[in-house]
Design a protein around this motif. Structure first.
Motif, PDB file in Angstrom:
ATOM      1  N   LEU A  87       0.710  -1.124  -0.312  1.00 50.62           N
ATOM      2  CA  LEU A  87      -0.109  -0.274  -0.283  1.00 50.62           C
ATOM      3  C   LEU A  87       0.834   1.015  -0.128  1.00 50.62           C
ATOM      4  N   LEU A  88       2.132   1.309   0.791  1.00 52.98           N
ATOM      5  CA  LEU A  88       2.777   2.350   0.249  1.00 52.98           C
ATOM      6  C   LEU A  88       3.759   2.224  -0.389  1.00 52.98           C
ATOM      7  N   LEU A  89       3.920   1.442  -1.320  1.00 53.38           N
ATOM      8  CA  LEU A  89       4.162   1.489  -2.474  1.00 53.38           C
ATOM      9  C   LEU A  89       3.488   2.421  -3.418  1.00 53.38           C
ATOM     10  N   VAL A  90       2.715   1.839  -3.299  1.00 54.16           N
ATOM     11  CA  VAL A  90       1.305   1.827  -4.357  1.00 54.16           C
ATOM     12  C   VAL A  90       1.244   4.038  -4.589  1.00 54.16           C
ATOM     13  N   SER A  91       1.250   3.780  -3.152  1.00 52.95           N
ATOM     14  CA  SER A  91       0.316   5.240  -3.067  1.00 52.95           C
ATOM     15  C   SER A  91       1.044   6.256  -2.065  1.00 52.95           C
ATOM     16  N   PRO A  92       2.550   6.525  -2.165  1.00 54.46           N
ATOM     17  CA  PRO A  92       2.991   7.529  -1.556  1.00 54.46           C
ATOM     18  C   PRO A  92       2.445   8.071  -1.132  1.00 54.46           C
ATOM     19  N   GLY A  93       2.802   8.945  -0.201  1.00 53.60           N
ATOM     20  CA  GLY A  93       2.567  10.305   0.843  1.00 53.60           C
ATOM     21  C   GLY A  93       1.539  10.078   1.648  1.00 53.60           C
ATOM     22  N   LYS A 127       4.931 -16.881  22.876  1.00 49.65           N
ATOM     23  CA  LYS A 127       4.672 -15.330  23.188  1.00 49.65           C
ATOM     24  C   LYS A 127       6.546 -14.321  22.971  1.00 49.65           C
ATOM     25  N   ASN A 128       7.096 -15.471  22.423  1.00 51.35           N
ATOM     26  CA  ASN A 128       8.737 -15.021  21.650  1.00 51.35           C
ATOM     27  C   ASN A 128       8.020 -14.584  21.110  1.00 51.35           C
ATOM     28  N   LEU A 129       7.739 -14.929  19.296  1.00 50.78           N
ATOM     29  CA  LEU A 129       6.778 -14.242  18.953  1.00 50.78           C
ATOM     30  C   LEU A 129       5.936 -12.605  19.263  1.00 50.78           C
ATOM     31  N   GLU A 130       5.127 -12.786  19.852  1.00 51.36           N
ATOM     32  CA  GLU A 130       4.268 -11.511  20.083  1.00 51.36           C
ATOM     33  C   GLU A 130       5.969 -10.463  20.332  1.00 51.36           C
ATOM     34  N   ASP A 131       6.819 -10.598  21.386  1.00 48.78           N
ATOM     35  CA  ASP A 131       7.432  -9.870  22.098  1.00 48.78           C
ATOM     36  C   ASP A 131       8.569  -9.230  20.535  1.00 48.78           C
ATOM     37  N   PHE A 132       8.699 -10.495  19.527  1.00 48.97           N
ATOM     38  CA  PHE A 132      10.001  -9.672  18.124  1.00 48.97           C
ATOM     39  C   PHE A 132       8.953  -9.335  17.766  1.00 48.97           C
ATOM     40  N   LEU A 133       7.817  -9.279  17.225  1.00 53.64           N
ATOM     41  CA  LEU A 133       6.597  -8.285  16.749  1.00 53.64           C
ATOM     42  C   LEU A 133       6.935  -6.294  17.414  1.00 53.64           C
ATOM     43  N   SER A 134       6.212  -7.272  18.656  1.00 54.50           N
ATOM     44  CA  SER A 134       5.375  -5.467  19.616  1.00 54.50           C
ATOM     45  C   SER A 134       6.836  -4.875  19.722  1.00 54.50           C
ATOM     46  N   SER A 135       8.408  -5.519  19.790  1.00 55.67           N
ATOM     47  CA  SER A 135       9.058  -4.774  20.077  1.00 55.67           C
ATOM     48  C   SER A 135       9.678  -4.228  19.485  1.00 55.67           C
ATOM     49  N   SER A 136       9.642  -5.398  17.951  1.00 60.20           N
ATOM     50  CA  SER A 136      10.036  -3.789  16.114  1.00 60.20           C
ATOM     51  C   SER A 136       8.941  -2.919  15.901  1.00 60.20           C
ATOM     52  N   ILE A 137       7.338  -3.631  16.089  1.00 57.87           N
ATOM     53  CA  ILE A 137       7.306  -2.220  15.521  1.00 57.87           C
ATOM     54  C   ILE A 137       7.487  -1.154  16.656  1.00 57.87           C
ATOM     55  N   ASP A 138       7.507  -1.240  17.804  1.00 55.45           N
ATOM     56  CA  ASP A 138       7.645   0.249  18.003  1.00 55.45           C
ATOM     57  C   ASP A 138       8.337   0.347  18.026  1.00 55.45           C
ATOM     58  N   LEU A 139       9.476   0.132  17.222  1.00 58.43           N
ATOM     59  CA  LEU A 139      10.802   0.909  16.779  1.00 58.43           C
ATOM     60  C   LEU A 139      10.713   2.049  15.576  1.00 58.43           C
ATOM     61  N   ILE A 140       9.946   1.510  14.631  1.00 55.09           N
ATOM     62  CA  ILE A 140       8.659   2.352  13.592  1.00 55.09           C
ATOM     63  C   ILE A 140       8.619   3.841  14.030  1.00 55.09           C
ATOM     64  N   LYS A 141       8.795   4.569  13.669  1.00 53.65           N
ATOM     65  CA  LYS A 141       8.246   5.861  13.485  1.00 53.65           C
ATOM     66  C   LYS A 141       8.497   6.206  11.775  1.00 53.65           C
ATOM     67  N   LYS A 142       9.490   6.301  11.437  1.00 59.15           N
ATOM     68  CA  LYS A 142       9.020   6.700   9.805  1.00 59.15           C
ATOM     69  C   LYS A 142       9.290   5.421   8.873  1.00 59.15           C
ATOM     70  N   GLU A 143       8.466   5.769   7.530  1.00 55.49           N
ATOM     71  CA  GLU A 143       8.354   5.071   6.546  1.00 55.49           C
ATOM     72  C   GLU A 143       9.887   4.277   6.307  1.00 55.49           C
ATOM     73  N   GLU A 144      10.997   4.276   6.360  1.00 52.27           N
ATOM     74  CA  GLU A 144      12.326   3.751   5.980  1.00 52.27           C
ATOM     75  C   GLU A 144      11.844   2.639   7.056  1.00 52.27           C
ATOM     76  N   ASP A 145      11.522   3.228   8.549  1.00 50.95           N
ATOM     77  CA  ASP A 145      11.673   2.070   9.651  1.00 50.95           C
ATOM     78  C   ASP A 145      11.448   1.350   9.503  1.00 50.95           C
ATOM     79  N   TYR A 146      10.223   1.415   8.927  1.00 47.00           N
ATOM     80  CA  TYR A 146       8.774   0.317   7.963  1.00 47.00           C
ATOM     81  C   TYR A 146       9.316  -1.309   7.570  1.00 47.00           C
TER      82      TYR A 146
END
Length: 171
Positions: A87-93, A127-146
């Motif tokens: 979605l981000l690649l197809v619809s910039p901005g 729980k390990n899956l959740e920890d990985f995904l949650s900690s990673s998503i918490d680091l996302i601030k800008k599109e490059e992070d995503y």
């Protein structure tokens, strides 16, 4: 002649056969950062770190048999993550508009993990899956992070599939 816990005769005398608990849940891997001090993606992120995360999704049950996050469960979450990338690649901005929905992936993961964790012996690996995904998503601030997160998840998924097959697990 003795009796076991179920009231049945124990023909071997008073000795009870012990059943050693062979269960194992690996340590959780939380992602603390994507970038090094030079603001470049950490070199090991898509290799060593992704392998460590993938290994945290596999464990052993009480009998010592391999257990893990199902590939279909992991695929469902991965598809959601990839959907936003497309979605981000197809619809910039669209970044500011989509960021709240990207953060909402954490709640979807929590729900999926809670449902999957009904099997008590699998609760730790989910729980390990959740920890990985949650900690990673918490680091996302800008599109490059995503995009870095998506690449990390993709590498993890690839390593997990390899490890799952090697452990003899199938969906």
């Amino acid at each position: 002649m003795g009796y076991n816990d179920y009231g049945n005769r124990n023909f071997g005398g008073n000795k009870m056969q012990s059943h050693e608990d062979k269960s194992f849940t690996p340590k959780s891997v939380k992602i603390l950062k994507f970038y090094n001090s030079d603001n470049k993606v950490i070199t090991e992120l898509f290799d060593k770190t992704a392998q460590d995360v993938a290994e945290s999704f596999l464990g052993k049950n009480k009998k010592g048999y391999a257990i893990g996050v199902t590939s279909s469960q992991l695929r469902k979450i991965f598809d959601e993550v990839k959907r936003f990338e497309q979605l981000l690649l197809v619809s910039p901005g669209q970044w500011e508009k989509q960021l709240p929905y990207i953060k909402m992936i954490k709640s979807k993961v929590a729900y999926s993990v809670a449902r999957a964790s009904k099997e008590k012996e699998k609760a730790g690996i989910y729980k390990n899956l959740e920890d990985f995904l949650s900690s990673s998503i918490d680091l996302i601030k800008k599109e490059e992070d995503y995009h870095v997160f998506v690449s990390l998840f993709e590498a993890t998924y690839g390593f997990y599939y390899e490890k799952m097959i090697a452990a003899g697990l199938k969906d």
